[in-house]
Design a protein around this motif. Structure first.
Motif, PDB file in Angstrom:
ATOM      1  N   ASP A  64       1.721  16.944  -8.609  1.00 11.95           N
ATOM      2  CA  ASP A  64       1.050  18.242  -8.450  1.00 11.95           C
ATOM      3  C   ASP A  64       1.786  19.184  -7.500  1.00 11.95           C
ATOM      4  OD1 ASP A  64       0.552  17.320  -5.901  1.00 11.95           O
ATOM      5  OD2 ASP A  64      -1.632  17.334  -6.069  1.00 11.95           O
TER       6      ASP A  64
ATOM      7  N   THR B   5       2.567  18.630  -4.338  1.00 16.66           N
ATOM      8  CA  THR B   5       2.387  18.286  -2.924  1.00 16.66           C
ATOM      9  C   THR B   5       3.605  17.523  -2.431  1.00 16.66           C
ATOM     10  OG1 THR B   5       0.015  18.044  -3.280  1.00 16.66           O
ATOM     11  CG2 THR B   5       0.902  17.052  -1.270  1.00 16.66           C
TER      12      THR B   5
ATOM     13  N   LEU C   2       4.914  15.058   0.487  1.00 20.44           N
ATOM     14  CA  LEU C   2       4.585  14.196   1.633  1.00 20.44           C
ATOM     15  C   LEU C   2       5.844  13.909   2.425  1.00 20.44           C
ATOM     16  CD1 LEU C   2       2.359  11.468  -0.115  1.00 20.44           C
ATOM     17  CD2 LEU C   2       1.566  13.492   1.129  1.00 20.44           C
TER      18      LEU C   2
ATOM     19  N   HIS D  81       5.549   6.408   6.909  1.00 23.20           N
ATOM     20  CA  HIS D  81       4.331   5.620   6.878  1.00 23.20           C
ATOM     21  C   HIS D  81       3.323   6.216   5.873  1.00 23.20           C
ATOM     22  CE1 HIS D  81       1.223   3.277   9.527  1.00 23.20           C
ATOM     23  NE2 HIS D  81       1.100   3.005   8.259  1.00 23.20           N
ATOM     24  N   ALA D  82       3.197   7.530   5.889  1.00 21.70           N
ATOM     25  CA  ALA D  82       2.270   8.215   4.974  1.00 21.70           C
ATOM     26  C   ALA D  82       2.677   7.968   3.523  1.00 21.70           C
ATOM     27  CB  ALA D  82       2.235   9.705   5.287  1.00 21.70           C
TER      28      ALA D  82
ATOM     29  N   ARG E 128       1.774   4.428   2.596  1.00 23.63           N
ATOM     30  CA  ARG E 128       0.319   4.337   2.426  1.00 23.63           C
ATOM     31  C   ARG E 128      -0.098   4.836   1.041  1.00 23.63           C
ATOM     32  NH1 ARG E 128      -3.507   1.582   5.207  1.00 23.63           N
ATOM     33  NH2 ARG E 128      -5.049   1.683   3.583  1.00 23.63           N
ATOM     34  N   TYR E 129       0.540   5.913   0.618  1.00 22.03           N
ATOM     35  CA  TYR E 129       0.258   6.460  -0.718  1.00 22.03           C
ATOM     36  C   TYR E 129       0.466   5.383  -1.785  1.00 22.03           C
ATOM     37  CZ  TYR E 129       0.603   9.572  -4.771  1.00 22.03           C
ATOM     38  OH  TYR E 129       0.418  10.171  -5.988  1.00 22.03           O
TER      39      TYR E 129
ATOM     40  N   GLU F 265      -2.102   2.428  -1.690  1.00 25.40           N
ATOM     41  CA  GLU F 265      -3.393   2.721  -2.300  1.00 25.40           C
ATOM     42  C   GLU F 265      -3.317   2.653  -3.827  1.00 25.40           C
ATOM     43  OE1 GLU F 265      -6.492   3.246  -0.895  1.00 25.40           O
ATOM     44  OE2 GLU F 265      -5.378   2.468   0.817  1.00 25.40           O
ATOM     45  N   LEU F 266      -2.234   3.187  -4.388  1.00 29.98           N
ATOM     46  CA  LEU F 266      -2.111   3.215  -5.852  1.00 29.98           C
ATOM     47  C   LEU F 266      -1.749   1.844  -6.419  1.00 29.98           C
ATOM     48  CD1 LEU F 266      -0.298   6.576  -6.693  1.00 29.98           C
ATOM     49  CD2 LEU F 266      -2.737   6.035  -6.801  1.00 29.98           C
TER      50      LEU F 266
END
Lengths: 233, 233
Positions: free
Chosen positions: B79, B81, B83, B87-88, B91-92, B95-96
């Motif tokens: 989309d 975005t 990142l 670490h972020a 994390r993405y 989660e997926l």
């Protein structure tokens, strides 16, 4: 751990040692303040022990035996495990008490909260610490937190000031495009940035919200939250 | 995004622009290396664009338009975005693609992984960066990552060396009581600490594993993981 509204039962549990979890706190320090706000937003109350950093209680043999890093906050779990690092402690409570959600739902939200938290910490907070701990007589020989001694480096005071301005400009731009720091709602990233902003006011001597309109609007909105008020007043 | 074992289909998708996610990488830098190992452990393959830090490509107008922080790694989502912060980004993907779990299951595990990751980053990685970026001609005027110029501070080279020793001593003690850094199995905390250790070898010029037996044992065990080998060779 218990919700605040169960506090008669809570006091009984503490008295009877049914709750052995302990939160090690000092109200004036920024990192434990993040956890206090987080807990208040979740409506949780944890037995708390104050460790007075002004009296160097974090360097006492008793505290060091539990928390070798000599840092606050610390959380002692019922099984004796001791957690340090404010973010890790908040994550612990987020998992046990997912509502209200403060660290994002789903992959993208979680990543954005973590991203903004880490940028605020690595760019903002570390810059403030450079100013704070390298410029004051009080921190001589203790320019970094922890049990090791580190000498002050005068040049870090100026560098820190520059980093602080750069970070709060970035935050102000962000808050021009988003009502809250990471998402369109309040999260842990707001808690961190708000605490760092208050810390900058005390430590750097200038108000990051002064002259930054988006940051000012946001800062007033965060300050007005009942939980933030409870945890910081 | 797709699993590596679907790679014929994957190449087709990339060719037909059905996958628009892009990972911005540079193999020699420590932060993107953490993400590369993380992806390899999850058996994921993402379309990758190399941004050559040696040629200052992160400062190009084209890259800055996408990634104003001028840092790697970066992940552009479908989309649009973007990142940043390793670490972020990890994390993405956690989660997926929750399996294999690399960030802990349940409250206590998650807190321990985060705690050890943050300590390794704030104590180890930042110390290495102090040595690396303040002591070399190459980083003159760029002693901190990002688009702002920061002058080098010579005193940080010595302080950084001290911090690095203190951190790797702490890690060695930890690895004397636990087979892996955060839990009794491999996690993101191992990825971070392992990458920082390799970075210290190159940047500080001494091998953290030299003379630290627990760290040596652990380091050899991590290096032998197929995913680590794939991502770092």
């Amino acid at each position: 751990m218990l919700r605040r509204d169960q506090s008669i039962f809570f006091e009984q549990c503490v008295a009877e040692r049914l709750v052995s979890m302990q939160f090690y706190d000092f109200r004036l320090a920024p990192s434990p303040t993040k956890v206090r706000i987080f807990l208040a937003e979740k409506n949780l109350e944890i037995p708390t022990v104050i460790v007075n950093l002004r009296k160097f209680e974090q360097q006492s043999a008793e505290f060091l035996a539990k928390v070798p890093s000599a840092t606050l906050p610390a959380l002692e779990l019922d099984d004796g495990t001791v957690l340090v690092e404010s973010h890790a402690i908040c994550r612990y409570f987020e998992e046990l008490h997912p509502e209200p959600n403060l660290m994002g739902e789903g992959a993208k939200e979680q990543a954005l909260v973590l991203m903004w938290h880490d940028m605020a910490t690595l760019e903002g907070y570390l810059g403030i610490q450079e100013v704070y701990r390298n410029g004051q007589e009080y921190f001589k020989g203790r320019a970094l937190a922890g049990p090791q001694g580190y000498e002050q480096i005068e040049a870090l005071v100026d560098r820190g000031r520059k980093r602080v301005e750069v970070f709060f400009d970035k935050l102000d731009r962000r808050l021009g495009e988003s009502p809250y720091v990471a998402l369109d709602r309040f999260t842990y990233a707001d808690i961190a940035a708000y605490v760092y902003q208050g810390f900058a006011k005390r430590a750097v001597g200038t108000d990051p919200a002064g002259g930054r309109d988006n940051l000012t609007r946001w800062s007033e909105m965060i300050a007005a939250r009942p939980a933030v008020n409870t945890a910081t007043s």
